[in-house]
Structures are given as C-alpha cells and as structure tokens.
Design a protein around this motif. Sequence first.
Motif, PDB file in Angstrom:
ATOM      1  N   PRO A  59       0.835  -1.226   0.073  1.00 21.04           N
ATOM      2  CA  PRO A  59      -0.152  -0.001   0.051  1.00 21.04           C
ATOM      3  C   PRO A  59       0.872   1.485   0.011  1.00 21.04           C
ATOM      4  O   PRO A  59       1.611   1.188   0.740  1.00 21.04           O
ATOM      5  N   VAL A  60       0.499   2.234  -0.920  1.00 22.71           N
ATOM      6  CA  VAL A  60       1.027   3.388  -1.118  1.00 22.71           C
ATOM      7  C   VAL A  60       2.498   3.502  -1.526  1.00 22.71           C
ATOM      8  O   VAL A  60       2.840   4.134  -2.333  1.00 22.71           O
ATOM      9  N   ILE A  61       3.265   2.735  -0.632  1.00 18.97           N
ATOM     10  CA  ILE A  61       4.729   2.630  -0.960  1.00 18.97           C
ATOM     11  C   ILE A  61       5.154   2.088  -2.182  1.00 18.97           C
ATOM     12  O   ILE A  61       5.953   2.728  -3.062  1.00 18.97           O
ATOM     13  N   SER A  62       4.574   1.134  -2.891  1.00 19.03           N
ATOM     14  CA  SER A  62       4.715   0.486  -4.222  1.00 19.03           C
ATOM     15  C   SER A  62       4.282   1.639  -5.258  1.00 19.03           C
ATOM     16  O   SER A  62       4.980   1.963  -6.189  1.00 19.03           O
ATOM     17  N   TYR A  63       3.147   2.312  -5.053  1.00 20.80           N
ATOM     18  CA  TYR A  63       2.974   3.497  -5.746  1.00 20.80           C
ATOM     19  C   TYR A  63       4.253   4.461  -6.131  1.00 20.80           C
ATOM     20  O   TYR A  63       4.247   4.985  -6.974  1.00 20.80           O
ATOM     21  N   LEU A  64       4.461   4.945  -4.947  1.00 17.96           N
ATOM     22  CA  LEU A  64       5.593   5.963  -4.700  1.00 17.96           C
ATOM     23  C   LEU A  64       6.825   5.342  -5.568  1.00 17.96           C
ATOM     24  O   LEU A  64       7.462   6.161  -6.339  1.00 17.96           O
ATOM     25  N   LEU A  65       7.446   4.013  -5.210  1.00 14.92           N
ATOM     26  CA  LEU A  65       8.363   3.483  -5.883  1.00 14.92           C
ATOM     27  C   LEU A  65       8.197   3.416  -7.338  1.00 14.92           C
ATOM     28  O   LEU A  65       9.238   3.588  -8.097  1.00 14.92           O
ATOM     29  N   LEU A  66       7.168   2.900  -7.818  1.00 13.76           N
ATOM     30  CA  LEU A  66       6.633   2.744  -9.435  1.00 13.76           C
ATOM     31  C   LEU A  66       6.748   4.065  -9.996  1.00 13.76           C
ATOM     32  O   LEU A  66       6.631   4.130 -11.379  1.00 13.76           O
TER      33      LEU A  66
END
Length: 284
Positions: A59-66
């Motif tokens: 959640p949230v983190i993957s969106y930012l990393l990608l």
Amino acid sequence: MPIESTTILPHLFFILLGLVIGSFLNVCVARLPQDESIVLPSSHCPNCGEAIKPYDNIPVISYLLLGGKCRSCKRAISWQYPAVEALTAATFWATFALVGFQLKTLVLLVFFSAIIVLIFIDLNLRILPDVITLPGTLMGLLFSLLAPVEDGTANFIATVAGFPAGPPRLLSFFDSLIGALFCGGFLWVVAEAYFRIRKIEGLGFGDIKLMGMVGAFLGLRLALLTIMLGSFMGAVIGLAYIKFAGKDGQYELPFGSFLGIAAILAALRGAQVIGQYTNLFRAF
Ligand SMILES: [Zn+2]
C-alpha cells in the motif's frame, strides 16, 4: 510508567491495519460495481492485464516507488489506489485516537470501510450499489445490539410516551431503527419534492439507501448532522468545482461521496459538535 514504544505501537498498528484494509477496499471499489468476485482473480493491471507482483502491491509505498506507473506497460496507475489506502489509514488511526480500543471501535471500522468504498464508487460511476448499502443497513441494526448507538431518541420517545425504561440494548436497537427509517424517509421526501419542482432527479435512491445505512450505524442526530454537513460540502465544493472546472449546470455532483465524508466526520466528532451547539443555546 509505560515506555514510549508501548504508546506508539497501537497507533502504528491502526495505521498499518488501515493501509492493508485500504488495499482490499481498492479491490472492492473496482470490482463490486461489476459484480466481480472480490477474492479471485488476484490483482492485475487494468491496462495490460499483467498480474501485480506482491512486492509491487505494498500500500502507498509501491505506488511511490513505481512513480505511479505499471512496471510492465508503464501506463499511469490511478491516483485513487494510494488515495484510498491513505484515507483508510488516516480514518483507522483517527478512530483509535478518538474512540480508543473498544467494541465501538470495531463497529466504526466496519462502517468506515463500507463508506470509503461507497465514496469512491460514487465518485467514479455516480452509483451507490445496493450490494453495500442494504447489507450495511442490516449490519448497523445488528451492531446496535453489541455497541450502544447512544443517540437518545428512543429513550426520549419512551419517556414522553410514559413507557418504563427499557433495557439499554433494546433502546440502542430502536435508536438504530429510528435513524435508518427517519433518515431514509426524510431524504426520500426531499428527493420527491426536488423531482416534482425541477423535473430532474437531484437525489438518487442510492443516496436515500446510503443515509438509511448511516442512520442505522449512527442514530438519528448524527445522521441528520451528516445530511447537513454533506449538503453544505456538496454546495460549496461542488459548485466551486463546476465554476472553476468549467462544467455546466447539468454536471451531476457525487452527492454520495460528500455524504460519505460527512458521515465519517460526524461519527468521529459529531457528538462534540452537537454538545457544543446545545450548550450554546443553554447559555441564553
Ligand atoms: Zn500494465
């Protein structure tokens, strides 16, 4: 003396729980209106169909990393995914911070989860599916037997009518029932009146059923506060959006989304607002 970590840990727990549940709510937002299973198949990119790897589904983190893009096709991922996760985390944390950890907390978390799904489905499609609002209303009625609704209307009516004081559970259930019937009914009258005057539907039956659910969970007073607050936000934010985004007067506002945000605020802070309002009148 409790050490610092023991006071921070429960806060972190509710934030993490909110992120995980928020991730699941995203699936509900995408699939429930299509009558798709919310369990299978596993998440896939809506553009290229590629299955989303577990490490890209944080959640949230993957969106930012990608960088907000699908790993395989590089198409932009909707801002809604991290928004739903962040909103759920914030709501879960606020519930713990304001209500503490009791049975009422769990009831509110279930209620807020359903509300968040409805907020985003209404925003996307202008519908509030029965598959959430109707079981939601039933759940509100049943949960009123577990955690008191504390509305006071049932007790007031019983006192005025001269009935002997009933058991608290029964009063709580009647508070829930009165909230559901009166709020649903009240909005139905408003919807009918609007339709007859303007000849267009300003309020859908979805909104009415949503308020039935809110009334069942929160009782009459907080549900009425929800209608007032939601209408106010809809008028101010909605009309400003129509003006500045250059939409015409026929643009359909996601009224259910405003009611949903208002319901979360009313559930968490409404009792204090009503209390202060009552005190203001007592002062005169
Ligand atoms: Zn893709």
